[in-house]
Write a protein that holds these residues in place. Structure first.
Motif, PDB file in Angstrom:
ATOM      1  N   GLY A 204       0.810  -1.211   0.000  1.00 14.79           N
ATOM      2  CA  GLY A 204       0.000   0.000   0.000  1.00 14.79           C
ATOM      3  C   GLY A 204       0.840   1.257   0.000  1.00 14.79           C
ATOM      4  N   VAL A 205       1.933   1.259   0.754  1.00 18.51           N
ATOM      5  CA  VAL A 205       2.834   2.417   0.777  1.00 18.51           C
ATOM      6  C   VAL A 205       3.458   2.626  -0.596  1.00 18.51           C
ATOM      7  CG1 VAL A 205       4.975   3.316   1.745  1.00 18.51           C
ATOM      8  CG2 VAL A 205       3.304   2.237   3.243  1.00 18.51           C
ATOM      9  N   MET A 206       3.824   1.532  -1.258  1.00 16.76           N
ATOM     10  CA  MET A 206       4.407   1.646  -2.591  1.00 16.76           C
ATOM     11  C   MET A 206       3.384   2.170  -3.591  1.00 16.76           C
ATOM     12  SD  MET A 206       6.690  -1.864  -2.618  1.00 16.76           S
ATOM     13  CE  MET A 206       7.349  -1.549  -4.240  1.00 16.76           C
ATOM     14  N   ARG A 207       2.121   1.741  -3.440  1.00 16.96           N
ATOM     15  CA  ARG A 207       1.074   2.258  -4.321  1.00 16.96           C
ATOM     16  C   ARG A 207       0.849   3.744  -4.067  1.00 16.96           C
ATOM     17  NH1 ARG A 207      -1.817  -2.473  -2.955  1.00 16.96           N
ATOM     18  NH2 ARG A 207      -3.171  -1.237  -1.600  1.00 16.96           N
ATOM     19  N   LEU A 208       0.874   4.126  -2.797  1.00 12.85           N
ATOM     20  CA  LEU A 208       0.668   5.536  -2.452  1.00 12.85           C
ATOM     21  C   LEU A 208       1.698   6.419  -3.130  1.00 12.85           C
ATOM     22  CD1 LEU A 208      -0.647   7.787  -0.705  1.00 12.85           C
ATOM     23  CD2 LEU A 208       1.024   7.215   1.067  1.00 12.85           C
ATOM     24  N   ALA A 209       2.954   5.985  -3.129  1.00 16.12           N
ATOM     25  CA  ALA A 209       4.028   6.799  -3.716  1.00 16.12           C
ATOM     26  C   ALA A 209       3.826   7.006  -5.212  1.00 16.12           C
ATOM     27  CB  ALA A 209       5.379   6.141  -3.443  1.00 16.12           C
ATOM     28  N   ASP A 210       3.111   6.096  -5.866  1.00 17.78           N
ATOM     29  CA  ASP A 210       2.902   6.197  -7.317  1.00 17.78           C
ATOM     30  C   ASP A 210       1.669   7.017  -7.682  1.00 17.78           C
ATOM     31  OD1 ASP A 210       5.128   4.660  -7.838  1.00 17.78           O
ATOM     32  OD2 ASP A 210       4.010   2.772  -7.843  1.00 17.78           O
ATOM     33  N   ARG A 211       0.866   7.380  -6.706  1.00 18.84           N
ATOM     34  CA  ARG A 211      -0.384   8.070  -7.005  1.00 18.84           C
ATOM     35  C   ARG A 211      -0.194   9.584  -7.064  1.00 18.84           C
ATOM     36  NH1 ARG A 211      -5.201   5.056  -3.557  1.00 18.84           N
ATOM     37  NH2 ARG A 211      -4.949   3.000  -4.509  1.00 18.84           N
ATOM     38  N   SER A 212      -1.097  10.213  -7.786  1.00 22.23           N
ATOM     39  CA  SER A 212      -1.139  11.671  -7.848  1.00 22.23           C
ATOM     40  C   SER A 212      -2.261  12.170  -6.946  1.00 22.23           C
ATOM     41  CB  SER A 212      -1.383  12.135  -9.287  1.00 22.23           C
ATOM     42  OG  SER A 212      -2.673  11.716  -9.731  1.00 22.23           O
ATOM     43  N   ALA A 213      -2.321  13.496  -6.780  1.00 21.42           N
ATOM     44  CA  ALA A 213      -3.377  14.082  -5.958  1.00 21.42           C
ATOM     45  C   ALA A 213      -4.759  13.738  -6.509  1.00 21.42           C
ATOM     46  CB  ALA A 213      -3.192  15.597  -5.893  1.00 21.42           C
ATOM     47  N   ARG A 214      -4.881  13.684  -7.821  1.00 19.93           N
ATOM     48  CA  ARG A 214      -6.181  13.355  -8.424  1.00 19.93           C
ATOM     49  C   ARG A 214      -6.634  11.953  -8.040  1.00 19.93           C
ATOM     50  NH1 ARG A 214      -9.631  14.982 -12.332  1.00 19.93           N
ATOM     51  NH2 ARG A 214      -8.452  16.899 -12.630  1.00 19.93           N
ATOM     52  N   ASN A 325      -7.359  10.919   6.222  1.00 18.14           N
ATOM     53  CA  ASN A 325      -8.058   9.650   6.068  1.00 18.14           C
ATOM     54  C   ASN A 325      -7.910   9.113   4.643  1.00 18.14           C
ATOM     55  OD1 ASN A 325      -9.928   7.657   7.330  1.00 18.14           O
ATOM     56  ND2 ASN A 325     -11.227   8.272   5.621  1.00 18.14           N
ATOM     57  N   ASP A 326      -7.906  10.013   3.645  1.00 18.35           N
ATOM     58  CA  ASP A 326      -7.682   9.573   2.265  1.00 18.35           C
ATOM     59  C   ASP A 326      -6.305   8.945   2.116  1.00 18.35           C
ATOM     60  OD1 ASP A 326     -10.176  10.485   1.353  1.00 18.35           O
ATOM     61  OD2 ASP A 326      -9.417  12.520   1.099  1.00 18.35           O
ATOM     62  N   MET A 327      -5.308   9.545   2.761  1.00 19.74           N
ATOM     63  CA  MET A 327      -3.952   8.998   2.718  1.00 19.74           C
ATOM     64  C   MET A 327      -3.907   7.615   3.351  1.00 19.74           C
ATOM     65  SD  MET A 327      -1.546  10.922   1.364  1.00 19.74           S
ATOM     66  CE  MET A 327      -1.243  12.613   0.831  1.00 19.74           C
ATOM     67  N   LEU A 328      -4.547   7.485   4.509  1.00 15.27           N
ATOM     68  CA  LEU A 328      -4.530   6.206   5.220  1.00 15.27           C
ATOM     69  C   LEU A 328      -5.250   5.127   4.420  1.00 15.27           C
ATOM     70  CD1 LEU A 328      -3.753   4.688   7.764  1.00 15.27           C
ATOM     71  CD2 LEU A 328      -5.879   5.457   8.820  1.00 15.27           C
ATOM     72  N   GLU A 329      -6.389   5.470   3.812  1.00 14.01           N
ATOM     73  CA  GLU A 329      -7.126   4.483   3.024  1.00 14.01           C
ATOM     74  C   GLU A 329      -6.361   4.060   1.780  1.00 14.01           C
ATOM     75  OE1 GLU A 329     -11.053   5.836   2.169  1.00 14.01           O
ATOM     76  OE2 GLU A 329     -11.828   5.203   4.123  1.00 14.01           O
ATOM     77  N   PRO A 359      -9.724   3.122  -7.299  1.00 16.15           N
ATOM     78  CA  PRO A 359      -8.434   3.567  -7.837  1.00 16.15           C
ATOM     79  C   PRO A 359      -7.885   2.609  -8.888  1.00 16.15           C
ATOM     80  CG  PRO A 359      -8.481   3.838  -5.461  1.00 16.15           C
ATOM     81  CD  PRO A 359      -9.734   3.089  -5.828  1.00 16.15           C
ATOM     82  N   ALA A 360      -7.294   3.156  -9.921  1.00 20.79           N
ATOM     83  CA  ALA A 360      -6.861   2.352 -11.064  1.00 20.79           C
ATOM     84  C   ALA A 360      -5.825   1.304 -10.679  1.00 20.79           C
ATOM     85  CB  ALA A 360      -6.305   3.271 -12.153  1.00 20.79           C
ATOM     86  N   ASP A 361      -4.897   1.644  -9.770  1.00 28.63           N
ATOM     87  CA  ASP A 361      -3.869   0.665  -9.417  1.00 28.63           C
ATOM     88  C   ASP A 361      -4.454  -0.499  -8.619  1.00 28.63           C
ATOM     89  OD1 ASP A 361      -4.427   2.277  -7.277  1.00 28.63           O
ATOM     90  OD2 ASP A 361      -2.353   2.597  -6.664  1.00 28.63           O
ATOM     91  N   GLU A 362      -5.402  -0.217  -7.700  1.00 25.32           N
ATOM     92  CA  GLU A 362      -6.057  -1.294  -6.966  1.00 25.32           C
ATOM     93  C   GLU A 362      -6.921  -2.142  -7.907  1.00 25.32           C
ATOM     94  OE1 GLU A 362      -8.168   0.099  -3.570  1.00 25.32           O
ATOM     95  OE2 GLU A 362      -6.522   1.372  -2.868  1.00 25.32           O
ATOM     96  N   PHE A 363      -7.560  -1.481  -8.845  1.00 26.37           N
ATOM     97  CA  PHE A 363      -8.374  -2.178  -9.844  1.00 26.37           C
ATOM     98  C   PHE A 363      -7.505  -3.127 -10.675  1.00 26.37           C
ATOM     99  CE2 PHE A 363      -9.530  -1.814 -14.414  1.00 26.37           C
ATOM    100  CZ  PHE A 363     -10.699  -2.569 -14.404  1.00 26.37           C
ATOM    101  N   ALA A 364      -6.346  -2.637 -11.131  1.00 24.61           N
ATOM    102  CA  ALA A 364      -5.452  -3.478 -11.932  1.00 24.61           C
ATOM    103  C   ALA A 364      -4.914  -4.639 -11.111  1.00 24.61           C
ATOM    104  CB  ALA A 364      -4.305  -2.624 -12.483  1.00 24.61           C
ATOM    105  N   HIS A 365      -4.570  -4.377  -9.853  1.00 27.03           N
ATOM    106  CA  HIS A 365      -4.035  -5.433  -8.987  1.00 27.03           C
ATOM    107  C   HIS A 365      -5.084  -6.513  -8.735  1.00 27.03           C
ATOM    108  CE1 HIS A 365      -1.662  -7.309  -5.823  1.00 27.03           C
ATOM    109  NE2 HIS A 365      -2.709  -7.230  -5.024  1.00 27.03           N
TER     110      HIS A 365
END
Length: 426
Positions: A204-214, A325-329, A359-365
């Motif tokens: 999840g932390v690795m996914r967070l680093a790849d995400r944008s604000a959008r 909370n958005d960051m944590l989720e 989110p697209a990355d969770e969807f792809a995973h």
């Protein structure tokens, strides 16, 4: 004869030690050796220096292995082979057959011994714990390199020259891709080093680093906004009914967000004075562009007292908000809430009902799809729109990567639900 056998055994063991040393130093993880060196291990520091100059180290090892091979071959053919041939000849075997059987038997026996004791077993030991072996053998390798310094220098420079002629002049690149990191984490979970929940948090932390604000934000249409132009009584009722602890504040225009207020402070203010002015409680909040990366957003949020970030696009239009909370989720996954819909639901027939906001990355995973890091979309709905290239009607579908995606619900001009089912080969 026993002395010669002992020499062969010793040479084979030395060959095994050299092979083990070579594989251990090359396979050792630099981070682990560096940690051991910081803890006071001189062997680890020595192994690090050897790994930083692989040309010299490999030349040293190769000199030793070549020398051992030459000596072992000389003893096997010229001494033990001759002795066995003579013994067979004394037993009545012809001279030609005695020499063939004698030398052949010795060569086969020594080759077998060299493979087992001189190669396979030492290398397996090195692979089981390369750092520990490297720490142990490093001082001896340094001594060996000093003894053969002139020849080591010659071999190292010769190898460097040939590599340069082949276009391989640059140093070794020690790179580690994100997929390899995930594989290491998965191996650590399999080995019991980390728990499954820990692996999911790291992912999840690795996914967070790849995400944008959008990809992180709560979109504008779902954000509760207080408008200072509204009647104070209406504002008070809005805040009273809201479940949010912090609310963004607009000033007569949906794009004119002036800051954030604490819901508790607003209610306390109205309790003390029914004509209370909310404007005095407005606090400044960090503002980011919708393409700002998540880690930059996190740094801004940590430095802010309101723990909320306002997201705008390049044209100055308000796009949404990002909360802690958005960051944590984004790291742990969405928390269950009676008012929130699930991102993905598995149906009885094995198909998947997917929310468009997933989110697209969770969807792809979840579906095993390749994660498009340079994609222009951030959600499952964006994935579908990219494939359709138009706003689809309910019932429209497309196939991709072994899945069939069908739009089953629209919320105005937004794709609300997508049904994903496996494509059955004809």
């Amino acid at each position: 004869m026993y002395l010669e056998i002992a020499v062969i055994v010793i040479l084979t063991v030395v060959n095994g030690l050299l092979a083990m040393s070579e594989l251990a130093v090359v396979s050792s993880r630099s981070a682990r050796l560096r940690l051991l060196a910081e803890q006071g291990s001189t062997g680890a520091a020595t192994a690090l220096r050897l790994a930083e100059h692989p040309g010299r180290f490999l030349s040293t090892v190769q000199i030793g292995i070549t020398l051992v091979g030459v000596l072992s071959g000389a003893f096997s053919g010229a001494t033990l082979g001759a002795r066995l041939s003579g013994w067979l000849a004394e037993r009545g075997l012809s001279q030609g057959l005695a020499e063939a059987f004698g030398v052949g038997t010795v060569v086969v026996a020594i080759t077998y011994l060299s493979l087992i004791i001189g190669e396979l077993v030492p290398k397996q030991i090195a692979l089981k714990n390369p750092e520990r072996v490297a720490v142990t053998v490093a001082p001896a390798m340094v001594i060996l390199s000093k003894l053969g310094a002139p020849l080591v220098w010659l071999l190292d420079k010769s190898g460097t020259l040939i590599l340069a002629l082949l276009g391989q002049k640059g140093g070794a690149t020690d790179t580690l891709t994100e997929e390899e990191v995930k594989s290491i984490i998965a191996d650590a979970e399999t080995a019991g080093v980390i728990e499954q929940d820990e692996r999911e948090l790291i992912s999840g932390v690795m996914r967070l680093a790849d995400r944008s604000a959008r990809a992180l934000m709560t979109p504008r249409r779902e954000v509760e906004v207080i408008d200072l132009a509204d009647d104070p009584a209406a504002i008070r009722e809005q805040v009273r009914l809201s479940r949010r602890s912090r609310l963004p504040v607009a000033d007569g225009n949906a794009d004119a967000i002036v800051g954030v207020v604490m819901a508790k402070d607003v209610m306390d203010g109205f309790a003390a004075n029914p004509k209370f002015e909310v404007r005095g409680l407005v606090q400044q909040a960090p503002i980011v562009l919708d393409r700002t990366m998540a880690l930059d957003v996190l740094r801004l949020m940590r430095a802010s007292r309101v723990h909320m970030t306002l997201v705008f696009d390049e044209y100055g239009h308000f796009e949404g908000i990002i909360t802690a909370n958005d960051m944590l989720e984004a790291i742990t996954g969405a928390f269950d809430d009676e008012d929130d819909e699930k991102a993905i639901v598995t149906r009885a027939d094995g198909s998947l009902l997917i929310s468009g906001w997933m989110p697209a990355d969770e969807f792809a995973h979840a579906l095993g799809l390749p994660n498009q890091r340079d994609a222009e979309y951030e959600t499952a709905a964006g994935f579908a729109l990219t494939a359709f290239q138009h706003l689809p009607e309910v019932g429209e579908s497309f196939e991709q990567n072994g899945w069939r995606f069908e739009v089953v619900d629209l919320d105005g001009r937004r794709i609300d639900k997508i049904l994903a089912s496996r494509v059955v080969p004809a």
